[in-house]
Design a protein around this motif. Structure first.
Motif, PDB file in Angstrom:
ATOM      1  N   ASP A  19      62.515  35.806  37.159  1.00 22.20           N
ATOM      2  CA  ASP A  19      61.707  37.244  36.759  1.00 22.20           C
ATOM      3  C   ASP A  19      62.745  37.993  35.753  1.00 22.20           C
ATOM      4  OD1 ASP A  19      63.974  37.948  38.257  1.00 22.20           O
ATOM      5  OD2 ASP A  19      62.689  38.898  39.712  1.00 22.20           O
ATOM      6  N   ASN A  20      63.474  37.508  35.096  1.00 19.36           N
ATOM      7  CA  ASN A  20      64.589  38.049  34.145  1.00 19.36           C
ATOM      8  C   ASN A  20      65.652  38.879  34.949  1.00 19.36           C
ATOM      9  OD1 ASN A  20      63.636  36.618  31.731  1.00 19.36           O
ATOM     10  ND2 ASN A  20      61.917  38.279  31.622  1.00 19.36           N
ATOM     11  N   THR A  21      65.733  38.929  35.893  1.00 17.43           N
ATOM     12  CA  THR A  21      66.674  39.634  36.606  1.00 17.43           C
ATOM     13  C   THR A  21      67.884  38.937  36.471  1.00 17.43           C
ATOM     14  OG1 THR A  21      65.485  40.134  38.620  1.00 17.43           O
ATOM     15  CG2 THR A  21      67.941  40.209  39.179  1.00 17.43           C
ATOM     16  N   LYS A  22      69.213  39.679  36.077  1.00 13.92           N
ATOM     17  CA  LYS A  22      70.490  39.040  35.813  1.00 13.92           C
ATOM     18  C   LYS A  22      71.346  39.551  36.734  1.00 13.92           C
ATOM     19  CE  LYS A  22      69.425  38.494  30.798  1.00 13.92           C
ATOM     20  NZ  LYS A  22      69.394  38.921  29.449  1.00 13.92           N
ATOM     21  N   ILE A  23      72.269  38.937  37.256  1.00 11.72           N
ATOM     22  CA  ILE A  23      73.264  39.119  38.426  1.00 11.72           C
ATOM     23  C   ILE A  23      74.330  38.776  37.884  1.00 11.72           C
ATOM     24  CG2 ILE A  23      73.902  38.804  40.826  1.00 11.72           C
ATOM     25  CD1 ILE A  23      71.022  37.906  41.125  1.00 11.72           C
ATOM     26  N   ILE A  24      75.545  39.548  37.767  1.00 10.19           N
ATOM     27  CA  ILE A  24      76.979  39.059  37.707  1.00 10.19           C
ATOM     28  C   ILE A  24      77.753  38.725  39.034  1.00 10.19           C
ATOM     29  CG2 ILE A  24      79.058  39.638  36.872  1.00 10.19           C
ATOM     30  CD1 ILE A  24      77.833  41.197  34.439  1.00 10.19           C
ATOM     31  N   GLU A  25      78.051  37.712  39.088  1.00 11.26           N
ATOM     32  CA  GLU A  25      78.654  37.185  40.427  1.00 11.26           C
ATOM     33  C   GLU A  25      80.026  37.039  40.271  1.00 11.26           C
ATOM     34  OE1 GLU A  25      78.632  36.084  44.472  1.00 11.26           O
ATOM     35  OE2 GLU A  25      76.701  35.802  43.449  1.00 11.26           O
ATOM     36  N   GLU A  26      81.036  37.677  41.284  1.00  8.78           N
ATOM     37  CA  GLU A  26      82.312  37.611  41.346  1.00  8.78           C
ATOM     38  C   GLU A  26      82.697  37.111  42.477  1.00  8.78           C
ATOM     39  OE1 GLU A  26      85.983  37.998  39.304  1.00  8.78           O
ATOM     40  OE2 GLU A  26      84.036  38.067  38.337  1.00  8.78           O
ATOM     41  N   VAL A  27      83.602  36.054  42.539  1.00  6.35           N
ATOM     42  CA  VAL A  27      84.074  35.327  43.730  1.00  6.35           C
ATOM     43  C   VAL A  27      85.674  35.312  43.665  1.00  6.35           C
ATOM     44  CG1 VAL A  27      84.073  33.285  45.310  1.00  6.35           C
ATOM     45  CG2 VAL A  27      82.089  33.781  43.882  1.00  6.35           C
ATOM     46  N   LYS A  28      86.081  35.892  44.807  1.00  8.57           N
ATOM     47  CA  LYS A  28      87.497  35.974  44.819  1.00  8.57           C
ATOM     48  C   LYS A  28      88.257  35.182  46.091  1.00  8.57           C
ATOM     49  CE  LYS A  28      88.149  38.046  41.220  1.00  8.57           C
ATOM     50  NZ  LYS A  28      88.397  37.243  40.003  1.00  8.57           N
ATOM     51  N   GLY A  29      89.331  34.613  46.183  1.00  7.36           N
ATOM     52  CA  GLY A  29      89.827  33.918  46.965  1.00  7.36           C
ATOM     53  C   GLY A  29      90.803  35.049  47.877  1.00  7.36           C
ATOM     54  N   TRP A  30      91.351  35.833  47.183  1.00  7.72           N
ATOM     55  CA  TRP A  30      91.842  37.066  47.947  1.00  7.72           C
ATOM     56  C   TRP A  30      91.910  38.224  47.103  1.00  7.72           C
ATOM     57  CZ3 TRP A  30      94.347  33.621  44.968  1.00  7.72           C
ATOM     58  CH2 TRP A  30      95.135  33.766  43.890  1.00  7.72           C
ATOM     59  N   VAL A  31      92.083  39.416  47.554  1.00  7.17           N
ATOM     60  CA  VAL A  31      91.607  40.797  47.086  1.00  7.17           C
ATOM     61  C   VAL A  31      93.056  41.537  46.807  1.00  7.17           C
ATOM     62  CG1 VAL A  31      90.336  42.712  47.153  1.00  7.17           C
ATOM     63  CG2 VAL A  31      89.425  40.622  47.919  1.00  7.17           C
ATOM     64  N   SER A  32      93.512  41.813  45.577  1.00  2.00           N
ATOM     65  CA  SER A  32      94.666  42.665  45.268  1.00  2.00           C
ATOM     66  C   SER A  32      94.126  43.993  44.747  1.00  2.00           C
ATOM     67  CB  SER A  32      95.642  41.799  44.436  1.00  2.00           C
ATOM     68  OG  SER A  32      94.723  41.713  43.149  1.00  2.00           O
ATOM     69  N   LYS A  33      95.216  44.914  44.490  1.00  2.00           N
ATOM     70  CA  LYS A  33      94.756  45.967  43.842  1.00  2.00           C
ATOM     71  C   LYS A  33      93.992  45.805  42.526  1.00  2.00           C
ATOM     72  CE  LYS A  33      96.815  49.986  41.612  1.00  2.00           C
ATOM     73  NZ  LYS A  33      97.884  50.786  41.198  1.00  2.00           N
ATOM     74  N   LYS A  34      94.616  44.841  41.646  1.00  2.00           N
ATOM     75  CA  LYS A  34      94.205  44.447  40.351  1.00  2.00           C
ATOM     76  C   LYS A  34      92.797  44.099  40.490  1.00  2.00           C
ATOM     77  CE  LYS A  34      94.924  41.246  36.713  1.00  2.00           C
ATOM     78  NZ  LYS A  34      95.782  40.214  36.288  1.00  2.00           N
ATOM     79  N   GLU A  35      92.375  43.034  41.414  1.00  2.00           N
ATOM     80  CA  GLU A  35      91.063  42.711  41.662  1.00  2.00           C
ATOM     81  C   GLU A  35      90.075  43.821  42.055  1.00  2.00           C
ATOM     82  OE1 GLU A  35      90.341  39.776  40.660  1.00  2.00           O
ATOM     83  OE2 GLU A  35      92.393  39.339  40.296  1.00  2.00           O
ATOM     84  N   LEU A  36      90.530  44.726  42.888  1.00  2.00           N
ATOM     85  CA  LEU A  36      89.674  45.949  43.264  1.00  2.00           C
ATOM     86  C   LEU A  36      89.122  46.742  42.198  1.00  2.00           C
ATOM     87  CD1 LEU A  36      91.251  47.028  46.895  1.00  2.00           C
ATOM     88  CD2 LEU A  36      89.014  45.663  46.254  1.00  2.00           C
ATOM     89  N   VAL A  37      90.213  46.975  41.302  1.00  2.00           N
ATOM     90  CA  VAL A  37      89.976  47.663  39.997  1.00  2.00           C
ATOM     91  C   VAL A  37      88.927  46.820  39.163  1.00  2.00           C
ATOM     92  CG1 VAL A  37      91.125  48.462  37.774  1.00  2.00           C
ATOM     93  CG2 VAL A  37      92.201  48.830  39.987  1.00  2.00           C
ATOM     94  N   LYS A  38      89.269  45.531  39.030  1.00  2.00           N
ATOM     95  CA  LYS A  38      88.250  44.807  38.217  1.00  2.00           C
ATOM     96  C   LYS A  38      86.707  45.021  38.825  1.00  2.00           C
ATOM     97  CE  LYS A  38      89.839  40.689  37.387  1.00  2.00           C
ATOM     98  NZ  LYS A  38      90.573  39.356  37.316  1.00  2.00           N
ATOM     99  N   LYS A  39      86.898  44.850  40.265  1.00  2.00           N
ATOM    100  CA  LYS A  39      85.509  44.990  41.112  1.00  2.00           C
ATOM    101  C   LYS A  39      84.867  46.197  40.427  1.00  2.00           C
ATOM    102  CE  LYS A  39      83.715  45.485  45.616  1.00  2.00           C
ATOM    103  NZ  LYS A  39      83.858  45.643  46.803  1.00  2.00           N
ATOM    104  N   GLU A  40      85.450  47.334  40.590  1.00  2.00           N
ATOM    105  CA  GLU A  40      84.771  48.596  40.262  1.00  2.00           C
ATOM    106  C   GLU A  40      84.675  48.654  38.800  1.00  2.00           C
ATOM    107  OE1 GLU A  40      83.663  50.780  42.585  1.00  2.00           O
ATOM    108  OE2 GLU A  40      84.580  49.265  43.834  1.00  2.00           O
ATOM    109  N   ALA A  41      85.199  48.274  37.782  1.00  2.00           N
ATOM    110  CA  ALA A  41      84.853  47.958  36.612  1.00  2.00           C
ATOM    111  C   ALA A  41      83.561  47.252  36.264  1.00  2.00           C
ATOM    112  CB  ALA A  41      85.985  47.659  35.650  1.00  2.00           C
TER     113      ALA A  41
END
Length: 79
Positions: A19-41
């Motif tokens: 249906d042309n929906t586009k999903i960006i999927e992010e998968v993480k093994g662990w969550v660090s401060k850096k990963e949380l910043v990337k997640k929010e961005a």
């Protein structure tokens, strides 16, 4: 931005549905401060650009141990 420095990231997956929906999927093994910043961005980018956003951790994927079994199977097949 992390610690005042502009950073760049490449998401793990871009999923395009029929249906042309586009999903960006992010998968993480662990969550660090850096990963949380990337997640929010990434979340902000998706909102501003008409993408859906999905974020999973290894814990989310390992319901009933299935993710680890899957990884073991792949590893066994390689060897």
């Amino acid at each position: 931005m992390l610690d005042g420095i502009k950073k760049y990231t490449t998401p793990d997956f871009l999923i395009e549905l029929n249906d042309n929906t586009k999903i960006i999927e992010e998968v993480k093994g662990w969550v660090s401060k850096k990963e949380l910043v990337k997640k929010e961005a990434l979340k902000k980018y998706c909102t501003e650009n008409g993408f859906s956003f999905s974020y999973k951790t290894q814990k989310d994927l390992n319901i009933n141990g299935n993710y680890r079994k899957f990884l073991k199977k792949i590893n066994d097949e390689k060897n």
